[in-house]
Scaffold this motif. Sequence first.
Motif: not given
Lengths: 324, 194
Positions: A36-39, A94-95, A120, A122-123, A126, A130, A167, A170-171
Amino acid sequence: MTDRELELRFKKAVEACTPDVLDKVMAECDNYQDKVIPFERKQNYFRKFTAIAAACVVIAGAGIFGFLNLSASRVASIVSLEVNPSIELKINKDEEVLEANAMNADAEEILAGMKLKGLDIHTATNALIGSLLKHGYIDELANSILLSVEDEDSVRGDALQETLSEEINAILTGASVNASILSQYVDGEVVDAVSQEYQISHGKAALIEHILAANSNYTFEELSKLSVNELSLIISNPKNQVEAVKATGEATEQAYIGAEQANMIAFAHAGIEESSVYDLEVEIDYEYHMMVYDVEFESGDVEYEYFINAMTGEVVEYEKEYAE
Amino acid sequence: MIFLALLQTTQIAYNAGSHLDALMSRLAVGDKDALAELYHETRAAVYGFSLSITKNPADSEDVLQETYLKIWANAERYTAKGTPMSWILTIAKNLSLMKLREKKRHQDLEPEEWDMSFHIPDTAGNTEDRHLLEAALNILTDEERHIILLHAVSGLKHREIAELLDMALATVLSKYHRALKKLRKYIEGVEAND
């Protein structure tokens, strides 16, 4: 040109300009580890440079590095998510996540195998939502999430709380889940002692304090044993409105018999027809150490108040008063 | 009001939801062919919507790739209650917003660079297509752009767009019509000059 033609022309233009990345997707999908973690793979582009940069940092001197490191490792905010699993994320200014802590046994299951450190917030959030969905902690029987943010800077904390709440919403909307999100800013020092005494999170302790301020008929001890969904239902009762906690969505009552059924039980017990009832009010509440439907109505010259066990439909208590 | 919206949208809904639903079920059990099919049917919608948020072709290309990897990894979590397209676009939206946030954090752009006008690489599509897309990105407001892309390319209904963007249905409808008007004016202007 009709609207339809205009849209089709525009659609054709977007299709023609869309790059083709299917080969890359197919090549990478088997190795896509962190579900579930992008990037994560993004770092591949920079792998070579990272090695050089790392060497430069060493040469640049321990003094500067030490200073930066200190600032980056300092906890600026604590974000906690509570469903039944209770999870606490400590983040820097820096979150970025410094620590992810399981506050109860269910949370350990959620956090198992997740590498949240360094992501971060937010990720990370998320990913956690999930995982909560995947493990079935948010469903039609219990759909409430409590989001709490502790921060020495209350403005930053408020802003973070608002963004994260949007967020999460939205998820969950994207996953077609009707959830209720309670979000609040928490002063950790104020609730630290009481949360330790009752072995609950700062977030839950702060929520209970807010409810008690609105309705002093409850005790901290009894509310501390309730789930977030039950607390969320209590807040949905107009007599327990809590301004400091923002609520979106509706807590589910599907684990209970429902207001309609509670009404029918009360009317049947009172021996009256539904058609003769007026001024009917029904609210879910916590009374007699259980979740109940509080059903009030009048019929003829009589005022009734019933407390119906929300789980079993049993009549717990009732009052009958003749109007003067 | 709802009937009005339905009348306006049913004519252009282009993708039978049940077909995408079937693809999602196959994806959930690890069928890679289903991923390729889903990609071909929805890639323009994902790229277009992402582009309307990032306004950066390179970032949206990354988002496009990430979106399908995420769909692949999370397909089993998709529940049939919503439409697959809304779910896919929510993923694309979140990834695009993350791109924007990453940028804000890592790149201190000078204020004059913020509103750089938009340019599609010459390698994509033909000149006419590129110009129309560039025009949409440059002359429409952010909201108008999101709405027109979601409606024309993704085939989302106005009601679904309102939910995805957290806007009132009436606002979506009025912005949609304003966006169409602007695009029509642009195309008619180009054709008049030819």
